[in-house]
Design an enzyme around this catalytic site. Structure first.
Site, PDB file in Angstrom:
ATOM      1  CE1 TYR A  94     -82.088 -20.670   5.479  1.00  0.00           C
ATOM      2  CE2 TYR A  94     -79.688 -20.534   5.414  1.00  0.00           C
ATOM      3  CZ  TYR A  94     -80.851 -21.290   5.465  1.00  0.00           C
ATOM      4  OH  TYR A  94     -80.769 -22.661   5.504  1.00  0.00           O
ATOM      5  CE  LYS A 111     -82.458 -22.431   8.582  1.00  0.00           C
ATOM      6  NZ  LYS A 111     -83.434 -23.496   8.928  1.00  0.00           N
TER       7      LYS A 111
END
Length: 246
Positions: A155, A159
């Protein structure tokens, strides 16, 4: 602030996406509200918001992990021959796992939704914005992409990639009147928190001077500002919305 603008918003069913749809509608924007699967409750919700604020809101369905579905949805939106003024890349997935607990297949899965699909949508709608020499793109990143967070390899990396791409595309598209910005939320009170352990949530709150979670409306207001002409001199910005996280 957004009166008469037409916006594409992904992940519109719940959380930050749902709040952004209502926020944009409240400011007078028309919206293509994108969700993964058809749903009567979602369509009823969007219809009620459209009536409440006197705008049109059209549900659009596609899976960000399915390139063919996404291409068909984009083609359908552009075939309406209406100006696309704003793209909000909000939809995404999360996954917690350390290096040895994150398979390459899972890493690819997260990147497919949280990065590659965002770039694909920026390419598709960005080409349209190029022709009219105007447009605003707002990507929803995360503070996890800015600061190290234990056990969030997939994640956080996705990002971080989105943040880098935001800055890169902002420079590339600025000569064509297209602004590209991102928001980086911290701990926000949405369903995604159910994916996290209670101790990690407590730790995040301990790093937050305001000592509370954010709410989706607070993120939506920031997205609306960056998308609007009020932010006409802002591009390449990554706006952290994290309660002063240390």
């Amino acid at each position: 602030m957004l009166k008469g603008k037409n916006a594409v918003i992904t992940g519109a069913r719940r959380g930050i996406g749902r709040a952004t749809v209502e926020c944009f509608a409240g400011y007078g924007a028309n919206i293509w509200a994108c969700a993964r699967k058809p749903d009567e409750e979602f369509e009823r919700d969007m219809s009620e918001l459209a009536g409440k604020y006197g705008v049109w809101i059209k549900p659009v369905y596609f899976d960000l992990a399915n390139g063919d579905e996404m291409a068909a949805a984009v083609k359908g939106i552009l075939s309406e021959k209406l100006p696309v003024d704003v793209l909000v890349n909000n939809a995404g997935v999360t996954f917690d796992g350390t290096l040895f607990m994150t398979s390459i297949s899972k890493l690819k899965e997260v990147f497919e939704v949280d990065f590659f699909s965002q770039i694909s949508l920026m390419q598709s709608f960005g080409k349209y914005m190029l022709r009219k020499h105007s447009g605003s793109i707002v990507n929803v990143a995360s503070v996890t992409g800015l600061d190290y967070s234990f056990g969030r390899l997939a994640y956080g990396a996705s990002k971080a990639a989105l943040i880098w791409a935001t800055r890169s595309c902002a420079k590339e598209l600025a000569p064509y009147g297209i602004r590209v910005n991102a928001v980086a939320p911290g701990l926000v009170d949405t369903e995604i928190l159910l994916c996290h352990k209670e101790e990690s949530i407590k730790e995040a709150l301990g790093q937050t001077p305001l000592k509370r979670k954010g709410n989706p409306d607070e993120i939506a207001e920031a997205i609306a500002f960056l998308a609007s002409d009020k932010a006409s001199y802002i591009t390449g910005e990554i706006l952290s919305i994290d309660g002063g996280r240390l």
